[in-house]
Motif scaffolding. Structure first.
Motif, PDB file in Angstrom:
ATOM      1  N   ASN A 202       0.814  -1.224   0.000  1.00 25.83           N
ATOM      2  CA  ASN A 202       0.000   0.000   0.000  1.00 25.83           C
ATOM      3  C   ASN A 202       0.844   1.270   0.000  1.00 25.83           C
ATOM      4  N   VAL A 203       1.900   1.274  -0.772  1.00 25.44           N
ATOM      5  CA  VAL A 203       2.737   2.454  -0.991  1.00 25.44           C
ATOM      6  C   VAL A 203       2.804   2.686  -2.499  1.00 25.44           C
ATOM      7  N   PHE A 204       2.524   3.925  -2.907  1.00 26.45           N
ATOM      8  CA  PHE A 204       2.338   4.204  -4.326  1.00 26.45           C
ATOM      9  C   PHE A 204       3.067   5.474  -4.737  1.00 26.45           C
ATOM     10  N   ASN A 205       3.492   5.489  -5.990  1.00 22.12           N
ATOM     11  CA  ASN A 205       3.982   6.707  -6.614  1.00 22.12           C
ATOM     12  C   ASN A 205       3.041   7.081  -7.741  1.00 22.12           C
ATOM     13  N   TYR A 206       2.944   8.376  -8.009  1.00 18.01           N
ATOM     14  CA  TYR A 206       2.099   8.861  -9.096  1.00 18.01           C
ATOM     15  C   TYR A 206       2.842   8.831 -10.421  1.00 18.01           C
ATOM     16  N   ASN A 207       2.086   8.543 -11.483  1.00 18.38           N
ATOM     17  CA  ASN A 207       2.655   8.752 -12.806  1.00 18.38           C
ATOM     18  C   ASN A 207       2.297  10.158 -13.254  1.00 18.38           C
ATOM     19  N   GLY A 208       2.637  10.515 -14.480  1.00 13.62           N
ATOM     20  CA  GLY A 208       2.424  11.876 -14.961  1.00 13.62           C
ATOM     21  C   GLY A 208       0.979  12.308 -14.992  1.00 13.62           C
ATOM     22  N   GLU A 209       0.055  11.362 -15.079  1.00 15.34           N
ATOM     23  CA  GLU A 209      -1.361  11.691 -15.143  1.00 15.34           C
ATOM     24  C   GLU A 209      -2.033  11.625 -13.780  1.00 15.34           C
ATOM     25  N   LYS A 210      -1.249  11.563 -12.742  1.00 16.85           N
ATOM     26  CA  LYS A 210      -1.758  11.527 -11.376  1.00 16.85           C
ATOM     27  C   LYS A 210      -2.596  10.294 -11.088  1.00 16.85           C
ATOM     28  N   ASN A 211      -2.256   9.192 -11.727  1.00 21.89           N
ATOM     29  CA  ASN A 211      -2.867   7.919 -11.376  1.00 21.89           C
ATOM     30  C   ASN A 211      -1.885   7.166 -10.492  1.00 21.89           C
ATOM     31  N   ALA A 212      -2.369   6.676  -9.365  1.00 19.96           N
ATOM     32  CA  ALA A 212      -1.471   6.029  -8.424  1.00 19.96           C
ATOM     33  C   ALA A 212      -0.965   4.704  -8.972  1.00 19.96           C
ATOM     34  N   LEU A 213       0.315   4.484  -8.872  1.00 21.47           N
ATOM     35  CA  LEU A 213       0.931   3.241  -9.307  1.00 21.47           C
ATOM     36  C   LEU A 213       1.563   2.552  -8.103  1.00 21.47           C
ATOM     37  N   ALA A 214       1.480   1.245  -8.069  1.00 21.17           N
ATOM     38  CA  ALA A 214       2.096   0.510  -6.972  1.00 21.17           C
ATOM     39  C   ALA A 214       3.612   0.685  -7.004  1.00 21.17           C
ATOM     40  N   PHE A 215       4.194   0.838  -5.852  1.00 16.05           N
ATOM     41  CA  PHE A 215       5.634   0.999  -5.720  1.00 16.05           C
ATOM     42  C   PHE A 215       6.207  -0.341  -5.281  1.00 16.05           C
ATOM     43  N   SER A 216       7.062  -0.910  -6.059  1.00 21.07           N
ATOM     44  CA  SER A 216       7.653  -2.196  -5.699  1.00 21.07           C
ATOM     45  C   SER A 216       9.149  -2.029  -5.475  1.00 21.07           C
ATOM     46  N   TYR A 217       9.666  -2.772  -4.527  1.00 21.60           N
ATOM     47  CA  TYR A 217      11.079  -2.647  -4.165  1.00 21.60           C
ATOM     48  C   TYR A 217      11.956  -3.253  -5.258  1.00 21.60           C
ATOM     49  N   GLN A 218      12.885  -2.457  -5.749  1.00 14.15           N
ATOM     50  CA  GLN A 218      13.772  -2.893  -6.818  1.00 14.15           C
ATOM     51  C   GLN A 218      15.219  -2.995  -6.354  1.00 14.15           C
ATOM     52  N   GLY A 219      15.424  -3.002  -5.065  1.00 14.96           N
ATOM     53  CA  GLY A 219      16.773  -3.023  -4.540  1.00 14.96           C
ATOM     54  C   GLY A 219      17.241  -1.623  -4.197  1.00 14.96           C
TER      55      GLY A 219
END
Length: 218
Positions: free
Chosen positions: A114-131
């Motif tokens: 339940n942690v998200f970053n916005y894309n350019g259109e202000k739609n919430a995207l899931a934030f996944s750990y990439q290291g």
């Protein structure tokens, strides 16, 4: 009451039931606070109908004290580590990432944190750990386990209020709206991957099977 730098009010919003793992964590947090003397700790439970009313009631009760930090932990998602340790980072808002069930616009179901970053259109995207860094800054968070500095709640009025359309249907939940208010007020939101939460829910195993098959097909 004397103000202490690491004074923390811990509140469990609940409808009456609390998972045993949450109770167990609260005991361990209390023991650690006494043994280390790192935190001045008080633990309360809040049983108010409606999650928005419950959270806002908790905030008002917190502001009526002189505690410097508010830690809200839902009754079903204890973090794997002591969340009081996050105070050392001295961030405005910190969350413990919690897995949640999400249905995408195309109808596909998935499990995300339940942690998200916005894309350019202000739609919430899931934030996944990439290291990389375990501590991370984020745009939008759920409030399942959230640590908030006092000055944030002193500045933001009615912090937890959902956004509805003209028909009264909810468009955005109270925690997403809180995230927007935090950033508008000039504060930042952070999370830490070492403090992810368990999340206990009643689930339909058929849905889990469909999810596994869906991922396998992809």
């Amino acid at each position: 009451m004397k103000i202490k730098k690491n004074s923390v009010m811990v509140v469990i919003p609940t409808t009456g039931n609390i998972h045993i793992t949450v109770s167990d964590l609260l005991v361990k947090m209390t023991v650690m606070a006494i043994a280390t003397k790192k935190w001045d700790l008080i633990i309360q439970y809040s049983q108010v109908m409606g999650i928005e009313s419950n959270r806002n009631t908790i905030v008002q009760n917190f502001l009526a004290t002189k505690y410097q930090w508010l830690l809200m932990m839902d009754s079903d998602n204890p973090p794997l580590r002591n969340p009081l340790e996050l105070i050392e980072y001295n961030k405005d808002v910190m969350v413990c990432p919690t897995p949640m069930w999400k249905v995408a616009a195309n109808g596909k179901q998935k499990l995300v944190f339940n942690v998200f970053n916005y894309n350019g259109e202000k739609n919430a995207l899931a934030f996944s750990y990439q290291g990389g860094d375990r501590l991370f800054q984020v745009d939008v968070v759920g409030a399942g386990c959230i640590l908030i500095k006092r000055k944030v709640l002193e500045k933001i009025k009615k912090p937890f209020a959902s956004e509805h359309n003209e028909c009264g249907v909810r468009k955005k939940g109270e925690d997403f709206c809180f995230s927007a208010k935090v950033q508008k007020a000039g504060f930042t939101i952070w999370g830490h991957w070492d403090y992810i939460c368990n999340h206990y829910k009643e689930v339909n195993l058929l849905d889990i099977l469909k999810l596994l098959n869906q991922n396998y097909d992809n």
